[in-house]
Design a protein around this motif. Structure first.
Motif, PDB file in Angstrom:
ATOM      1  N   GLY A  49       0.726  -1.221   0.186  1.00 32.72           N
ATOM      2  CA  GLY A  49      -0.030  -0.182   0.032  1.00 32.72           C
ATOM      3  C   GLY A  49       0.711   1.174   0.092  1.00 32.72           C
ATOM      4  O   GLY A  49       0.699   2.265  -0.722  1.00 32.72           O
ATOM      5  N   PHE A  50       1.600   1.325   0.900  1.00 30.16           N
ATOM      6  CA  PHE A  50       2.672   2.481   1.189  1.00 30.16           C
ATOM      7  C   PHE A  50       3.853   2.696  -0.121  1.00 30.16           C
ATOM      8  O   PHE A  50       4.052   3.781  -0.432  1.00 30.16           O
ATOM      9  CB  PHE A  50       3.250   2.659   2.481  1.00 30.16           C
ATOM     10  N   THR A  51       4.002   1.587  -0.710  1.00 25.58           N
ATOM     11  CA  THR A  51       4.999   1.598  -1.996  1.00 25.58           C
ATOM     12  C   THR A  51       4.056   2.293  -3.260  1.00 25.58           C
ATOM     13  O   THR A  51       4.710   3.401  -3.749  1.00 25.58           O
ATOM     14  CB  THR A  51       5.358   0.320  -2.425  1.00 25.58           C
ATOM     15  N   LEU A  52       2.689   1.950  -3.227  1.00 28.59           N
ATOM     16  CA  LEU A  52       2.127   2.622  -4.220  1.00 28.59           C
ATOM     17  C   LEU A  52       1.570   4.058  -3.876  1.00 28.59           C
ATOM     18  O   LEU A  52       1.752   5.049  -4.755  1.00 28.59           O
ATOM     19  CB  LEU A  52       0.742   1.731  -4.568  1.00 28.59           C
ATOM     20  N   TYR A  94       6.190   7.150   7.389  1.00 31.22           N
ATOM     21  CA  TYR A  94       5.715   5.983   6.586  1.00 31.22           C
ATOM     22  C   TYR A  94       5.912   4.935   7.573  1.00 31.22           C
ATOM     23  O   TYR A  94       5.068   3.673   7.470  1.00 31.22           O
ATOM     24  CB  TYR A  94       6.380   5.969   5.113  1.00 31.22           C
ATOM     25  N   VAL A  95       7.177   4.691   7.935  1.00 31.68           N
ATOM     26  CA  VAL A  95       7.647   3.299   8.566  1.00 31.68           C
ATOM     27  C   VAL A  95       6.723   3.004  10.041  1.00 31.68           C
ATOM     28  O   VAL A  95       6.430   2.015   9.868  1.00 31.68           O
ATOM     29  CB  VAL A  95       8.959   3.294   8.733  1.00 31.68           C
ATOM     30  N   GLY A 121       9.126  10.400  -1.959  1.00 29.70           N
ATOM     31  CA  GLY A 121       8.585   9.160  -2.474  1.00 29.70           C
ATOM     32  C   GLY A 121       9.786   8.049  -2.878  1.00 29.70           C
ATOM     33  O   GLY A 121       9.181   7.062  -3.368  1.00 29.70           O
ATOM     34  N   ILE A 122      10.915   8.205  -2.830  1.00 23.61           N
ATOM     35  CA  ILE A 122      11.888   7.371  -3.390  1.00 23.61           C
ATOM     36  C   ILE A 122      12.010   6.150  -2.355  1.00 23.61           C
ATOM     37  O   ILE A 122      12.265   5.073  -2.864  1.00 23.61           O
ATOM     38  CB  ILE A 122      13.266   8.201  -3.477  1.00 23.61           C
ATOM     39  N   ALA A 123      11.927   6.453  -1.143  1.00 25.95           N
ATOM     40  CA  ALA A 123      12.555   5.312  -0.146  1.00 25.95           C
ATOM     41  C   ALA A 123      11.801   4.080  -0.234  1.00 25.95           C
ATOM     42  O   ALA A 123      12.258   3.090  -0.328  1.00 25.95           O
ATOM     43  CB  ALA A 123      12.835   6.033   1.356  1.00 25.95           C
ATOM     44  N   VAL A 124      10.426   4.353   0.106  1.00 27.10           N
ATOM     45  CA  VAL A 124       9.461   3.209   0.385  1.00 27.10           C
ATOM     46  C   VAL A 124       9.587   2.187  -0.980  1.00 27.10           C
ATOM     47  O   VAL A 124       9.918   1.180  -0.929  1.00 27.10           O
ATOM     48  CB  VAL A 124       8.132   3.467   0.697  1.00 27.10           C
ATOM     49  N   PRO A 125       9.284   2.950  -2.402  1.00 25.71           N
ATOM     50  CA  PRO A 125       9.416   1.996  -3.537  1.00 25.71           C
ATOM     51  C   PRO A 125      10.765   1.442  -3.598  1.00 25.71           C
ATOM     52  O   PRO A 125      10.873   0.252  -4.124  1.00 25.71           O
ATOM     53  CB  PRO A 125       9.209   3.053  -4.418  1.00 25.71           C
ATOM     54  N   ALA A 126      11.794   2.254  -3.347  1.00 29.28           N
ATOM     55  CA  ALA A 126      13.230   1.435  -3.349  1.00 29.28           C
ATOM     56  C   ALA A 126      13.349   0.244  -2.496  1.00 29.28           C
ATOM     57  O   ALA A 126      13.934  -0.685  -3.042  1.00 29.28           O
ATOM     58  CB  ALA A 126      14.353   2.652  -3.417  1.00 29.28           C
TER      59      ALA A 126
END
Length: 258
Positions: free
Chosen positions: A32-35, A73-74, A184-189
Protein backbone atom coordinates in the motif's frame (compact mmCIF):
# COMPACT_ATOMS: atom_id res chain seq x y z
CA UNK A 1 -8.17 31.89 9.74
CA UNK A 2 -10.23 33.03 6.75
CA UNK A 3 -13.22 31.03 5.44
CA UNK A 4 -11.23 30.08 2.32
CA UNK A 5 -8.35 28.69 4.36
CA UNK A 6 -10.78 26.88 6.67
CA UNK A 7 -12.53 25.28 3.69
CA UNK A 8 -9.19 24.21 2.20
CA UNK A 9 -8.08 22.55 5.45
CA UNK A 10 -11.41 20.75 5.87
CA UNK A 11 -11.20 19.50 2.28
CA UNK A 12 -7.66 18.34 3.02
CA UNK A 13 -8.95 16.54 6.11
CA UNK A 14 -11.53 14.57 4.14
CA UNK A 15 -9.05 13.80 1.36
CA UNK A 16 -6.45 12.71 3.90
CA UNK A 17 -8.92 10.37 5.58
CA UNK A 18 -9.75 8.84 2.21
CA UNK A 19 -6.15 7.95 1.35
CA UNK A 20 -5.56 6.52 4.82
CA UNK A 21 -8.67 4.37 4.47
CA UNK A 22 -7.47 3.17 1.05
CA UNK A 23 -4.08 2.31 2.53
CA UNK A 24 -5.79 0.37 5.30
CA UNK A 25 -7.75 -1.69 2.75
CA UNK A 26 -4.51 -3.11 1.32
CA UNK A 27 -3.58 -5.88 3.73
CA UNK A 28 0.15 -5.81 2.94
CA UNK A 29 1.08 -2.37 4.23
CA UNK A 30 4.34 -2.29 2.31
CA UNK A 31 2.41 -2.77 -0.93
CA UNK A 32 0.00 0.00 0.00
CA UNK A 33 2.60 2.54 0.99
CA UNK A 34 4.85 1.62 -1.94
CA UNK A 35 2.04 2.56 -4.31
CA UNK A 36 0.98 5.65 -2.37
CA UNK A 37 4.52 6.99 -1.98
CA UNK A 38 5.39 5.99 -5.53
CA UNK A 39 2.28 7.67 -6.90
CA UNK A 40 3.15 10.86 -5.06
CA UNK A 41 6.71 10.67 -6.36
CA UNK A 42 5.51 10.32 -9.96
CA UNK A 43 3.20 13.32 -9.60
CA UNK A 44 6.05 15.34 -8.13
CA UNK A 45 8.48 14.35 -10.89
CA UNK A 46 5.95 15.25 -13.58
CA UNK A 47 5.26 18.64 -11.99
CA UNK A 48 8.74 19.92 -11.12
CA UNK A 49 9.86 20.73 -14.71
CA UNK A 50 6.96 23.16 -15.01
CA UNK A 51 7.48 24.94 -11.69
CA UNK A 52 10.14 27.33 -10.41
CA UNK A 53 12.76 25.98 -8.05
CA UNK A 54 12.01 26.58 -4.37
CA UNK A 55 14.05 29.40 -2.87
CA UNK A 56 17.43 28.39 -1.45
CA UNK A 57 16.22 28.83 2.11
CA UNK A 58 13.60 26.11 1.65
CA UNK A 59 15.97 23.28 0.72
CA UNK A 60 17.16 22.38 4.25
CA UNK A 61 13.50 22.07 5.23
CA UNK A 62 12.74 19.94 2.17
CA UNK A 63 15.54 17.50 2.95
CA UNK A 64 14.63 17.32 6.64
CA UNK A 65 10.95 16.84 5.83
CA UNK A 66 11.67 14.06 3.33
CA UNK A 67 13.62 12.17 5.99
CA UNK A 68 10.90 12.71 8.60
CA UNK A 69 8.23 11.56 6.15
CA UNK A 70 10.15 8.34 5.54
CA UNK A 71 10.14 7.72 9.29
CA UNK A 72 6.42 8.57 9.32
CA UNK A 73 5.66 5.96 6.65
CA UNK A 74 7.58 3.30 8.58
CA UNK A 75 5.86 4.16 11.86
CA UNK A 76 2.41 4.37 10.28
CA UNK A 77 2.84 0.98 8.63
CA UNK A 78 3.89 -0.44 11.97
CA UNK A 79 0.91 1.17 13.70
CA UNK A 80 -1.51 -0.32 11.18
CA UNK A 81 0.10 -3.76 11.48
CA UNK A 82 0.05 -3.80 15.28
CA UNK A 83 -3.27 -2.17 16.06
CA UNK A 84 -6.80 -1.60 14.91
CA UNK A 85 -7.16 1.32 12.49
CA UNK A 86 -9.88 2.90 14.64
CA UNK A 87 -7.52 2.88 17.64
CA UNK A 88 -4.13 3.66 16.09
CA UNK A 89 -5.30 6.41 13.74
CA UNK A 90 -6.90 8.71 16.36
CA UNK A 91 -3.91 8.33 18.69
CA UNK A 92 -1.46 9.20 15.91
CA UNK A 93 -3.43 12.17 14.66
CA UNK A 94 -4.49 13.36 18.11
CA UNK A 95 -0.96 13.55 19.43
CA UNK A 96 0.20 15.94 16.74
CA UNK A 97 -1.69 19.22 17.39
CA UNK A 98 -0.45 19.66 20.96
CA UNK A 99 3.14 18.97 19.93
CA UNK A 100 2.78 21.28 16.92
CA UNK A 101 1.54 24.02 19.26
CA UNK A 102 4.70 23.74 21.36
CA UNK A 103 7.07 23.48 18.39
CA UNK A 104 5.39 26.35 16.55
CA UNK A 105 5.74 28.55 19.63
CA UNK A 106 9.45 27.74 19.83
CA UNK A 107 10.47 27.80 16.17
CA UNK A 108 7.84 29.97 14.46
CA UNK A 109 7.08 32.23 17.44
CA UNK A 110 3.37 31.52 17.02
CA UNK A 111 1.39 31.42 20.26
CA UNK A 112 -2.32 30.74 19.71
CA UNK A 113 -4.85 33.09 21.26
CA UNK A 114 -7.43 31.89 23.75
CA UNK A 115 -10.01 30.73 21.23
CA UNK A 116 -7.45 28.96 19.07
CA UNK A 117 -5.90 27.27 22.10
CA UNK A 118 -9.34 26.12 23.24
CA UNK A 119 -10.03 24.69 19.79
CA UNK A 120 -6.76 22.76 19.82
CA UNK A 121 -7.53 21.30 23.25
CA UNK A 122 -11.06 20.33 22.21
CA UNK A 123 -9.76 18.71 19.02
CA UNK A 124 -7.17 16.66 20.89
CA UNK A 125 -9.68 15.71 23.59
CA UNK A 126 -12.11 14.54 20.94
CA UNK A 127 -9.47 12.40 19.27
CA UNK A 128 -8.48 10.92 22.61
CA UNK A 129 -12.13 10.07 23.17
CA UNK A 130 -12.31 8.30 19.81
CA UNK A 131 -9.24 6.23 20.71
CA UNK A 132 -10.57 5.35 24.18
CA UNK A 133 -13.94 4.40 22.72
CA UNK A 134 -12.17 2.10 20.28
CA UNK A 135 -10.36 0.38 23.17
CA UNK A 136 -13.46 -0.18 25.32
CA UNK A 137 -13.77 -3.71 26.61
CA UNK A 138 -10.35 -4.70 25.29
CA UNK A 139 -6.92 -5.00 26.78
CA UNK A 140 -4.70 -2.14 25.59
CA UNK A 141 -2.15 -3.09 22.95
CA UNK A 142 0.79 -1.10 24.31
CA UNK A 143 3.04 -1.86 21.34
CA UNK A 144 0.42 -0.45 18.97
CA UNK A 145 -0.18 2.56 21.21
CA UNK A 146 3.55 3.26 21.38
CA UNK A 147 3.87 3.06 17.60
CA UNK A 148 0.87 5.36 17.18
CA UNK A 149 2.34 7.91 19.60
CA UNK A 150 5.65 7.83 17.74
CA UNK A 151 3.73 8.33 14.50
CA UNK A 152 2.06 11.37 16.05
CA UNK A 153 5.43 12.86 16.98
CA UNK A 154 6.65 12.40 13.41
CA UNK A 155 3.50 14.11 12.12
CA UNK A 156 4.13 17.07 14.43
CA UNK A 157 7.76 17.27 13.32
CA UNK A 158 7.07 17.34 9.59
CA UNK A 159 4.12 19.69 10.07
CA UNK A 160 6.33 22.35 11.63
CA UNK A 161 9.29 21.73 9.30
CA UNK A 162 7.05 21.99 6.25
CA UNK A 163 5.23 25.01 7.60
CA UNK A 164 8.52 26.85 7.88
CA UNK A 165 9.81 25.44 4.60
CA UNK A 166 6.82 26.31 2.45
CA UNK A 167 6.87 29.87 3.77
CA UNK A 168 10.53 30.14 2.75
CA UNK A 169 10.02 28.49 -0.65
CA UNK A 170 8.22 31.24 -2.53
CA UNK A 171 5.81 28.70 -4.07
CA UNK A 172 3.63 26.18 -2.27
CA UNK A 173 3.15 24.20 -5.50
CA UNK A 174 6.89 23.96 -6.09
CA UNK A 175 7.52 22.93 -2.49
CA UNK A 176 4.94 20.14 -2.51
CA UNK A 177 6.14 18.85 -5.90
CA UNK A 178 9.75 18.62 -4.77
CA UNK A 179 8.73 17.15 -1.42
CA UNK A 180 6.73 14.38 -3.09
CA UNK A 181 9.60 13.66 -5.47
CA UNK A 182 12.12 13.41 -2.63
CA UNK A 183 10.11 11.59 0.02
CA UNK A 184 8.57 9.12 -2.41
CA UNK A 185 11.84 7.43 -3.32
CA UNK A 186 12.62 5.44 -0.18
CA UNK A 187 9.62 3.11 0.22
CA UNK A 188 9.43 1.99 -3.45
CA UNK A 189 13.22 1.55 -3.49
CA UNK A 190 13.04 -0.72 -0.46
CA UNK A 191 10.16 -2.65 -2.04
CA UNK A 192 12.16 -3.12 -5.25
CA UNK A 193 15.01 -4.53 -3.19
CA UNK A 194 12.77 -6.79 -1.14
CA UNK A 195 10.72 -8.14 -4.05
CA UNK A 196 13.54 -8.50 -6.56
CA UNK A 197 12.09 -9.93 -9.76
CA UNK A 198 8.54 -9.95 -8.38
CA UNK A 199 7.87 -6.26 -7.84
CA UNK A 200 5.29 -5.77 -10.60
CA UNK A 201 3.51 -9.02 -9.83
CA UNK A 202 3.27 -8.03 -6.16
CA UNK A 203 1.90 -4.52 -6.60
CA UNK A 204 -0.16 -4.91 -9.79
CA UNK A 205 -3.36 -6.24 -8.12
CA UNK A 206 -3.55 -3.15 -5.93
CA UNK A 207 -2.15 -0.58 -8.35
CA UNK A 208 -5.38 1.32 -9.00
CA UNK A 209 -6.30 1.69 -5.33
CA UNK A 210 -2.75 2.52 -4.27
CA UNK A 211 -2.08 5.09 -6.97
CA UNK A 212 -5.43 6.75 -6.25
CA UNK A 213 -4.30 6.95 -2.64
CA UNK A 214 -1.09 8.61 -3.79
CA UNK A 215 -2.99 11.26 -5.75
CA UNK A 216 -5.27 11.92 -2.78
CA UNK A 217 -2.25 12.17 -0.49
CA UNK A 218 -0.62 14.82 -2.69
CA UNK A 219 -3.87 16.77 -2.90
CA UNK A 220 -4.47 16.65 0.85
CA UNK A 221 -1.01 17.75 1.85
CA UNK A 222 -0.79 20.36 -0.88
CA UNK A 223 -3.91 22.02 0.52
CA UNK A 224 -2.42 21.94 4.02
CA UNK A 225 0.85 23.49 2.85
CA UNK A 226 -1.02 26.26 1.07
CA UNK A 227 -3.04 26.90 4.24
CA UNK A 228 0.16 27.07 6.29
CA UNK A 229 1.31 30.03 4.20
CA UNK A 230 -1.82 31.91 5.23
CA UNK A 231 -2.52 30.85 8.81
CA UNK A 232 -0.69 29.80 11.97
CA UNK A 233 0.57 26.24 12.11
CA UNK A 234 -1.17 24.94 15.24
CA UNK A 235 -4.77 25.89 14.31
CA UNK A 236 -4.28 24.41 10.83
CA UNK A 237 -2.97 21.18 12.38
CA UNK A 238 -5.87 20.94 14.82
CA UNK A 239 -8.50 21.60 12.16
CA UNK A 240 -6.94 19.02 9.85
CA UNK A 241 -7.37 16.36 12.50
CA UNK A 242 -11.09 16.40 11.88
CA UNK A 243 -10.02 13.81 9.29
CA UNK A 244 -9.96 11.29 12.12
CA UNK A 245 -13.72 11.32 12.30
CA UNK A 246 -14.07 10.64 8.58
CA UNK A 247 -11.28 8.07 8.76
CA UNK A 248 -12.89 6.16 11.60
CA UNK A 249 -16.28 6.24 9.90
CA UNK A 250 -14.76 5.13 6.61
CA UNK A 251 -13.02 2.25 8.33
CA UNK A 252 -16.26 1.16 9.97
CA UNK A 253 -18.03 1.13 6.61
CA UNK A 254 -15.16 -0.77 5.01
CA UNK A 255 -15.22 -3.39 7.75
CA UNK A 256 -19.00 -3.69 7.52
CA UNK A 257 -18.93 -4.39 3.80
CA UNK A 258 -15.77 -6.51 3.76
Amino acid sequence: MTPTVTAAVLLAAVTHACWNALAHRIIDKLVGFTLIAGGGMLIGLVAVPFLPLPAAGAWPYLVASALIHIAYYVLLMRSFRLGDFGQAYPIARGTAPLVVTVLAAVFAHEVPNGWAAAGIVVSCAGLTGVALWGMRGRRPNWAAIGAALATGLSIAAYTVVDGLGVRASGSALSYIAWLMALEGIAVPAYALYRWRGQFLATVRPFAAVGLLGGALSVTAYGLVLWAQTRAELAPVAALRESSVKQGSCGNSLTARHA
